[in-house]
Design an enzyme around this catalytic site. Structure first.
Site, PDB file in Angstrom:
ATOM      1  N   THR A  19      78.382  40.731  55.857  1.00  0.00           N
ATOM      2  CA  THR A  19      78.009  42.136  56.085  1.00  0.00           C
ATOM      3  C   THR A  19      78.757  42.617  57.332  1.00  0.00           C
ATOM      4  O   THR A  19      79.898  43.042  57.216  1.00  0.00           O
ATOM      5  CB  THR A  19      76.484  42.306  56.243  1.00  0.00           C
ATOM      6  N   LYS A  65      76.478  33.535  56.342  1.00  0.00           N
ATOM      7  CA  LYS A  65      76.758  34.860  56.884  1.00  0.00           C
ATOM      8  C   LYS A  65      75.732  35.149  57.975  1.00  0.00           C
ATOM      9  O   LYS A  65      74.612  34.632  57.977  1.00  0.00           O
ATOM     10  CB  LYS A  65      76.707  35.942  55.809  1.00  0.00           C
ATOM     11  N   THR A  80      70.398  39.639  58.230  1.00  0.00           N
ATOM     12  CA  THR A  80      70.778  38.549  59.105  1.00  0.00           C
ATOM     13  C   THR A  80      71.524  37.354  58.583  1.00  0.00           C
ATOM     14  O   THR A  80      72.719  37.327  58.545  1.00  0.00           O
ATOM     15  CB  THR A  80      69.518  37.965  59.741  1.00  0.00           C
ATOM     16  N   GLU A 120      77.594  40.465  67.764  1.00  0.00           N
ATOM     17  CA  GLU A 120      78.079  41.837  67.885  1.00  0.00           C
ATOM     18  C   GLU A 120      78.358  42.173  69.338  1.00  0.00           C
ATOM     19  O   GLU A 120      77.456  42.144  70.170  1.00  0.00           O
ATOM     20  CB  GLU A 120      77.021  42.798  67.368  1.00  0.00           C
ATOM     21  N   ASN A 137      74.718  48.835  67.481  1.00  0.00           N
ATOM     22  CA  ASN A 137      73.390  48.922  66.893  1.00  0.00           C
ATOM     23  C   ASN A 137      72.785  50.314  66.945  1.00  0.00           C
ATOM     24  O   ASN A 137      71.855  50.614  66.211  1.00  0.00           O
ATOM     25  CB  ASN A 137      72.460  47.903  67.552  1.00  0.00           C
TER      26      ASN A 137
END
Lengths: 401, 401
Positions: free
Chosen positions: B150, B176, B187, B273, B396
């Site tokens: 993702t 992932k 997640t 991230e 985010n």
């Protein structure tokens, strides 16, 4: 209940002062003294962190005696992780204040806030104390509030009065702390005073409950500091009927104390580092208040929920996921979520794009409410928190005084 | 132990494929199929979140039977908070894969990851499945790994072999997830396969322990998702001596499985991230492993500690405060902290400016270690985590697919 001006010195018999002792750089106020003209009953609530600063150790000992006359507090240095020397320095601070005020060192409570792990500049504090004591005055509340600030961007003080036990009683206080919590800036100090005539045990119980419903309801990033403390002096000058546990007087006093604590707590939450959104988060329909609070705290400390608030995005999936990991029994298809008055989830399922857009619009305001109903009972908890912004990271990545 | 290429399809008897079914926009791969040519024993570990996605409900039921042939997984849609329809869609996915593969629907496990609260485009999945099944091949591991991504920025696959029970045994896997966890992107998925001949209970116990020491050791922001799962198929084609609980074979198999899981877990942590720092955090000298892990997790999820890492600041006061609130018994003056090989705290007290500057220099690297010794016992825990950067907030705050 009436809100009055003057902060902690709105309380009869309470004097205060603040000055620049040189603990911080420049002319910034960094030393505060609060004194009760008459010996006061003392109550206190302290950090649950197991790494505790020297002043917390000292004050806990003082609380066993339960009487006091003064609070001496410095900013700029937390006197935490300073070992035996740190404790000796706290003892010395109490002795210096006691000498300047002509009271017993055991009657002096100490608070410190600032960087961790540096020795206090005791020579500067020693030089300052006689001057500080001489400056004590009936309007010193604001000065004292200034002198305990660290990264605070707003002054935090408040006072309120009510008729209790046949007499007007005042509670006033000052606080420091900003919503995003700095362990190395020793986070949160609140110093309260009242002229209520109240037994020590009653005062302690009322203060604990007021703290639980105010300062403990502003979860921000889950960090708690080594120096957090809430202290309250009650000097009895109101000459009210002594407040008996469980009485109507006790409930009125509790309400007054909670009002003052909640006002200060919200000022702390609203002063969050880099905060752009102020969120009142209610969890309703819980089986117990503890369940409600756990869910509220889990949502309010979720980085993902808070960044979505920053992004003005009614991203309810993140709230659902936070609810699910709060460690309480939930029933997914009983959950409802509202942003302001806009329902966005009902029976655990999102209500679609159009309501989400309405919710996003609500979130454009600087303050909004989020309500989560668990649909399982009648218990409720309310917490006050902020979003998590890029500014927070910048402040905390670069901060070190 | 030898690392081998091919990911999950390095395992004899395992075929895989990935394709763009149109669940995501454009030509991005979004549907993965993994098949064992021979019926396999199945083990699984699932999210502890109480809000669980439909595939988790389905797979838990399948695990009771303990045998399976295939895993079908989609990205782009988590099928979470989708109510009864979501569950029916998962059942339909299993039925479609079963039809295409000519196996029982009960032999098909399902995984989903992506946005929460949107219905799956079942027509697209239905149209894709015969094509996907026809594409299955011996080198399909990478395709499958791509199709479950993702927000991942790196492909996550690995395989390793060792001699167990007299025969070469291979474990391979794909995963992932990116370090900073997205509940609405579901997640973390990890799909593993092995040709080991291993009883179901032994496989389940080994997988649980391997998960505990790998995927559960990458605390990042404390958020856990509604869709997390780790699945393992064991088809027995290695024809090794069956692995008995507590045997040397069981220990070797455990080590092999853990190696694969830890490799995937680190790839997830490293793909955080906005992460700019990769930190291996060891807590030593704890009384119990549980204590060590609680301290490690509290430090690794502290926004303040993580922002200090981002700022390359050896701000040990924040680490001390995190240790103090971890909820385990500590003795402040027994604590030692190192950054890389530089001691910055000994006996609970900072070692001064000059070592802090050395530590700050260590932190300029992209990867470094932090070691906290509690000085109370012999238990140890290691976790892998990242810093918290301004980029994290940006990603985010703006993310929604």
């Amino acid at each position: 209940m009436t809100v009055v001006t003057g902060g902690i010195t709105a309380v009869p018999g309470i004097l205060a002062a603040g000055m620049a002792a040189g603990i911080k750089k420049g002319d910034t106020l960094d030393l505060a003294l609060i004194v009760s003209e008459k010996e006061a009953v003392v109550a206190g609530v302290f950090t649950t962190n197991k790494v505790v600063a020297a002043p917390v150790v000292w004050d806990r000992q003082r609380l066993r005696r339960g009487k006091g006359r003064a609070i001496l507090a410095n900013s700029g240095n937390a006197n935490a992780c300073t070992g035996r020397q740190g404790y000796l320095d706290t003892v010395k601070m109490a002795a210096l204040a006691a000498k300047a005020l002509d009271v017993s060192p055991e009657a002096v409570l100490i608070g410190s806030t600032g960087v961790i792990g540096k020795p206090l500049p005791m020579d500067k504090i020693e030089a300052a104390l006689p001057i500080l004591a001489a400056r004590l005055h009936r309007n010193g509340g604001e000065e004292a509030a200034q002198a305990i600030m660290t990264t605070d961007t707003t002054l935090k003080m408040v006072a309120a009065s009510d008729m209790i036990g046949g007499r007007p009683v005042t509670v006033g206080g000052i606080a420091k702390g900003s919503g995003m919590i700095h362990p190395n800036m020793a986070t949160m100090l609140a110093f309260l005073a009242t002229d209520a005539q109240v037994p020590r045990q009653v005062l302690q119980r009322c203060l604990r409950q007021a703290t639980e419903r105010s300062f403990n309801r502003i979860p921000v990033d889950g960090d708690t500091s080594t120096n957090d403390m809430v202290l309250c002096l009650a000097n009895g000058l109101a000459a009210n009927r002594p407040i008996k546990p469980g009485s109507a007087d006790a409930r009125r006093f509790q309400a007054l104390l909670e009002h003052v604590c909640l006002d200060l707590a919200k000022k702390i939450a609203w002063d969050g580092e880099g905060a752009t959104k102020l969120v009142e988060l209610s969890v309703t329909g819980a089986r117990t208040e503890q369940d409600a609070l756990r869910v509220a705290n889990t949502i309010a400390t979720s980085s993902l929920v808070k960044t979505a608030w920053f992004g003005e995005d009614a991203n309810w999936g993140r709230i659902m996921a936070a609810i699910g990991r709060a460690g309480v029994r939930i029933v997914e298809d009983q959950i409802a979520i509202r942003v302001g008055h806009v329902p966005i989830v009902r029976r655990g399922i999102g209500l679609g794009q159009s309501v989400e857009e309405q919710a996003n619009a609500v979130m454009k305001a600087r303050e909004f409410t989020v309500t989560v109903d668990l649909g399982l009972g009648n218990a409720v908890a309310i917490v006050w928190t902020t979003d998590l912004s890029t500014e927070y990271i910048k402040i905390n990545a670069s901060y070190r005084s």
